[in-house]
Write a protein that holds these residues in place. Structure first.
Motif, mmCIF file in Angstrom:
data_model
loop_
_atom_site.group_PDB
_atom_site.id
_atom_site.type_symbol
_atom_site.label_atom_id
_atom_site.label_comp_id
_atom_site.label_asym_id
_atom_site.label_seq_id
_atom_site.Cartn_x
_atom_site.Cartn_y
_atom_site.Cartn_z
ATOM 1 N N ALA A 157 31.612 -30.495 -3.813
ATOM 2 C CA ALA A 157 31.533 -29.013 -4.529
ATOM 3 C C ALA A 157 29.834 -29.032 -4.887
ATOM 4 C CB ALA A 157 32.211 -28.908 -5.475
ATOM 5 N N ASN A 158 29.240 -29.985 -5.312
ATOM 6 C CA ASN A 158 27.979 -29.758 -5.901
ATOM 7 C C ASN A 158 27.116 -30.870 -6.006
ATOM 8 O OD1 ASN A 158 25.844 -28.228 -6.953
ATOM 9 N ND2 ASN A 158 26.574 -28.403 -9.114
ATOM 10 N N VAL A 159 25.649 -30.713 -5.811
ATOM 11 C CA VAL A 159 24.997 -31.922 -5.786
ATOM 12 C C VAL A 159 23.599 -31.578 -6.796
ATOM 13 C CG1 VAL A 159 23.215 -33.379 -4.594
ATOM 14 C CG2 VAL A 159 25.277 -32.501 -3.629
ATOM 15 N N GLU A 160 23.325 -32.361 -7.735
ATOM 16 C CA GLU A 160 22.281 -32.059 -8.655
ATOM 17 C C GLU A 160 21.365 -33.171 -8.670
ATOM 18 O OE1 GLU A 160 21.383 -29.281 -10.101
ATOM 19 O OE2 GLU A 160 23.358 -28.260 -9.853
ATOM 20 N N ILE A 161 20.177 -33.041 -8.511
ATOM 21 C CA ILE A 161 19.187 -33.993 -8.608
ATOM 22 C C ILE A 161 18.751 -34.245 -10.309
ATOM 23 C CG2 ILE A 161 16.772 -34.683 -8.133
ATOM 24 C CD1 ILE A 161 16.903 -33.381 -5.672
ATOM 25 N N LYS A 162 19.089 -35.251 -10.766
ATOM 26 C CA LYS A 162 18.913 -35.424 -12.247
ATOM 27 C C LYS A 162 17.552 -35.685 -12.766
ATOM 28 C CE LYS A 162 21.881 -38.504 -13.224
ATOM 29 N NZ LYS A 162 22.824 -39.207 -14.211
ATOM 30 N N HIS A 163 16.903 -36.587 -12.283
ATOM 31 C CA HIS A 163 15.548 -37.097 -12.709
ATOM 32 C C HIS A 163 14.736 -37.730 -11.473
ATOM 33 C CE1 HIS A 163 16.970 -37.254 -16.827
ATOM 34 N NE2 HIS A 163 17.888 -37.943 -16.380
ATOM 35 N N ILE A 164 13.516 -37.061 -11.403
ATOM 36 C CA ILE A 164 12.283 -37.490 -10.786
ATOM 37 C C ILE A 164 11.117 -38.391 -11.346
ATOM 38 C CG2 ILE A 164 10.539 -36.826 -8.787
ATOM 39 C CD1 ILE A 164 12.149 -34.371 -8.313
ATOM 40 N N ASP A 165 11.282 -39.629 -11.304
ATOM 41 C CA ASP A 165 10.293 -40.370 -12.138
ATOM 42 C C ASP A 165 8.903 -40.753 -11.454
ATOM 43 O OD1 ASP A 165 12.130 -40.384 -14.352
ATOM 44 O OD2 ASP A 165 13.166 -42.141 -13.655
ATOM 45 N N LEU A 166 7.873 -40.417 -12.073
ATOM 46 C CA LEU A 166 6.861 -40.835 -11.294
ATOM 47 C C LEU A 166 5.912 -41.859 -12.131
ATOM 48 C CD1 LEU A 166 5.623 -37.230 -10.788
ATOM 49 C CD2 LEU A 166 6.490 -38.807 -9.174
ATOM 50 N N ASP A 167 5.103 -42.577 -11.836
ATOM 51 C CA ASP A 167 4.275 -43.509 -12.479
ATOM 52 C C ASP A 167 3.159 -42.881 -13.419
ATOM 53 O OD1 ASP A 167 2.360 -42.954 -10.637
ATOM 54 O OD2 ASP A 167 2.447 -45.014 -9.587
ATOM 55 N N GLU A 168 2.162 -43.480 -14.278
ATOM 56 C CA GLU A 168 1.526 -43.154 -15.093
ATOM 57 C C GLU A 168 0.351 -42.336 -14.387
ATOM 58 O OE1 GLU A 168 1.999 -42.265 -18.328
ATOM 59 O OE2 GLU A 168 3.814 -43.027 -18.411
ATOM 60 N N THR A 169 -0.129 -43.192 -13.382
ATOM 61 C CA THR A 169 -1.275 -42.813 -12.774
ATOM 62 C C THR A 169 -1.067 -41.477 -12.132
ATOM 63 O OG1 THR A 169 -1.944 -44.792 -12.317
ATOM 64 C CG2 THR A 169 -2.925 -43.062 -10.713
ATOM 65 N N MET A 170 0.304 -41.072 -11.238
ATOM 66 C CA MET A 170 0.373 -39.946 -10.631
ATOM 67 C C MET A 170 0.624 -38.749 -11.721
ATOM 68 S SD MET A 170 0.741 -38.177 -7.722
ATOM 69 C CE MET A 170 0.476 -39.741 -6.971
ATOM 70 N N ILE A 171 1.222 -39.118 -12.808
ATOM 71 C CA ILE A 171 1.375 -38.189 -13.988
ATOM 72 C C ILE A 171 -0.054 -37.508 -14.457
ATOM 73 C CG2 ILE A 171 2.134 -37.737 -16.228
ATOM 74 C CD1 ILE A 171 4.460 -39.635 -15.864
ATOM 75 N N ARG A 172 -1.117 -38.373 -14.430
ATOM 76 C CA ARG A 172 -2.494 -38.017 -14.762
ATOM 77 C C ARG A 172 -3.000 -37.185 -13.933
ATOM 78 N NH1 ARG A 172 -2.537 -43.119 -17.314
ATOM 79 N NH2 ARG A 172 -3.665 -44.130 -15.318
ATOM 80 N N ALA A 173 -2.824 -37.539 -12.651
ATOM 81 C CA ALA A 173 -3.323 -36.844 -11.421
ATOM 82 C C ALA A 173 -2.655 -35.491 -11.518
ATOM 83 C CB ALA A 173 -3.217 -37.644 -10.222
ATOM 84 N N ILE A 174 -1.330 -35.359 -11.698
ATOM 85 C CA ILE A 174 -0.880 -34.073 -11.562
ATOM 86 C C ILE A 174 -1.265 -32.978 -12.813
ATOM 87 C CG2 ILE A 174 1.464 -32.840 -11.950
ATOM 88 C CD1 ILE A 174 2.599 -35.096 -10.382
ATOM 89 N N ALA A 175 -1.556 -33.875 -13.950
ATOM 90 C CA ALA A 175 -2.121 -33.065 -15.001
ATOM 91 C C ALA A 175 -3.462 -32.732 -14.710
ATOM 92 C CB ALA A 175 -2.131 -33.972 -16.359
ATOM 93 N N ARG A 176 -4.499 -33.392 -14.072
ATOM 94 C CA ARG A 176 -5.660 -32.911 -13.562
ATOM 95 C C ARG A 176 -5.716 -31.923 -12.664
ATOM 96 N NH1 ARG A 176 -6.468 -38.526 -13.846
ATOM 97 N NH2 ARG A 176 -6.654 -38.717 -11.612
ATOM 98 N N GLN A 177 -4.783 -31.954 -11.874
ATOM 99 C CA GLN A 177 -4.622 -30.884 -10.791
ATOM 100 C C GLN A 177 -4.191 -29.469 -11.430
ATOM 101 O OE1 GLN A 177 -1.811 -31.738 -7.951
ATOM 102 N NE2 GLN A 177 -1.952 -29.766 -6.724
ATOM 103 N N ALA A 178 -3.255 -29.650 -12.358
ATOM 104 C CA ALA A 178 -2.790 -28.232 -13.005
ATOM 105 C C ALA A 178 -3.812 -27.689 -13.979
ATOM 106 C CB ALA A 178 -1.585 -28.739 -13.876
#
Length: 255
Positions: A157-178
Motif C-alpha cells: 500500500a505504501n513505502v516511506e523512506i524514514k532516514h538518510i544518514d550522512l557522515d559529518e564530512t558530507m554534511i559539512r560539504a553539503i552545508a558549504r555547497q548550500a
C-alpha cells in the motif's frame, strides 16, 4: 447408576474433542485457507466454519495492514556517496491462498525483497535526488515491490523512506555547497537589480532632458528632501542658470 455414567464419560469427552476440532470461528479480518487431505479446497470466513476432523486442516491468515520496518541499508549513490537508509513498508494480504501456498514465509520474503529493492533503486540516483525527491523514490520502490509481491497475494500500500544518514564530512560539504549557492543567487539578484536600476535611470534622464523645467523641479525636490532631514548639514542653493552662464563663458574662452 454411577458405573453406567462412567462408561459414557470417554464417549462424551471424545464427542467434545471432535466438535472442538470441527467448529472454527474466524473474525472479520481473518480468513481460513482449508486443505482437505493435504489438497487446497478453498478459502473460508469470516464467521462460523465447520471442518471435517482429521480430514481437513485450516491455516488462519490476517488481512489487516502490516507494518514492516526495513533495517538500515548501506547504499552507494550514483555519484559515489555512501549513505545509510532505512524505510517502512505498509502491506496486506489480498489473496490468502497465494500467501500460504506460493511462499513459505511471506513476512521474511517481503522483508528481504524490500531490502534489495531499496538498495537497487536508491543506487541509481544521486544524493541530491535522495534528499529532495523522496516522494518519487517512494513511488518507484512501491511499484517494484507491488509488482513482485503480486504473485504472493500481497498488496503493497505504501513505502516511506524514514532516514538518510550522512557522515559529518558530507554534511559539512553539503552545508558549504548550500552557502555557495545562496551567495551565487544573492549576486545574481543584486546584478539584476543594478541592471534594472540603470535602465530606469537612463529612461528618467531621457525624460528630464527633454524639458529644462523638469530638471529644475527635480533640483528643488532634492533640496526639500535634504532640508527635511535632522542633520547639521547646511545647503546653499546653487541656481542652475549659473551653470549655463559658466558653460557660455567657457565656450567663449575656448574660441
Amino acid at each position: 447408576m454411577l458405573p453406567g455414567l462412567a462408561y459414557y464419560i470417554p464417549a462424551i469427552i471424545l464427542a467434545f474433542a471432535i466438535l472442538a476440532a470441527a467448529v472454527k470461528i474466524l473474525r472479520e479480518y481473518e480468513r481460513g485457507v482449508v486443505f482437505t487431505l493435504g489438497r487446497f479446497t478453498g478459502v473460508k470466513g469470516p464467521g462460523l466454519i465447520l471442518l471435517i476432523p482429521f480430514v481437513q486442516q485450516m491455516v488462519r491468515t490476517d488481512l489487516r495492514t502490516r507494518v514492516l520496518d526495513v533495517p538500515t541499508q548501506d547504499v552507494i549513490s550514483h555519484d559515489n556517496v555512501s549513505v545509510k537508509v532505512n524505510a517502512v513498508i505498509y502491506f496486506r494480504i489480498v489473496e490468502p491462498d497465494k500467501a500460504i501456498i506460493q511462499v513459505a514465509d511471506f513476512m521474511n520474503a517481503t522483508s528481504q525483497l524490500a531490502q534489495t529493492t531499496l538498495r537497487s533503486v536508491l543506487g541509481k540516483h544521486e544524493l541530491d535526488e535522495m534528499l529532495a525527491e523522496r516522494d518519487r523514490l517512494n513511488a518507484d520502490i512501491q511499484e517494484i515491490l507491488d509488482k513482485h509481491t503480486d504473485a504472493w497475494g500481497i498488496k503493497v500500500a505504501n513505502v516511506e523512506i524514514k532516514h538518510i544518514d550522512l557522515d559529518e564530512t558530507m554534511i559539512r560539504a553539503i552545508a558549504r555547497q548550500a552557502e555557495a549557492e545562496r551567495e551565487r543567487r544573492a549576486k545574481v539578484i543584486n546584478a539584476q537589480g543594478e541592471q534594472q536600476a540603470a535602465a530606469k535611470l537612463l529612461e528618467a534622464a531621457d525624460i528630464l532632458g527633454q524639458r529644462p523645467e523638469a530638471m529644475q523641479l527635480r533640483y528643488l525636490g532634492t533640496l526639500n528632501f535634504i532640508a527635511g532631514e535632522r542633520n547639521s548639514t547646511i545647503v546653499f542653493p546653487f541656481p542652475i542658470e549659473f551653470g549655463d552662464i559658466l558653460k557660455a563663458s567657457g565656450a567663449k574662452r575656448g574660441d
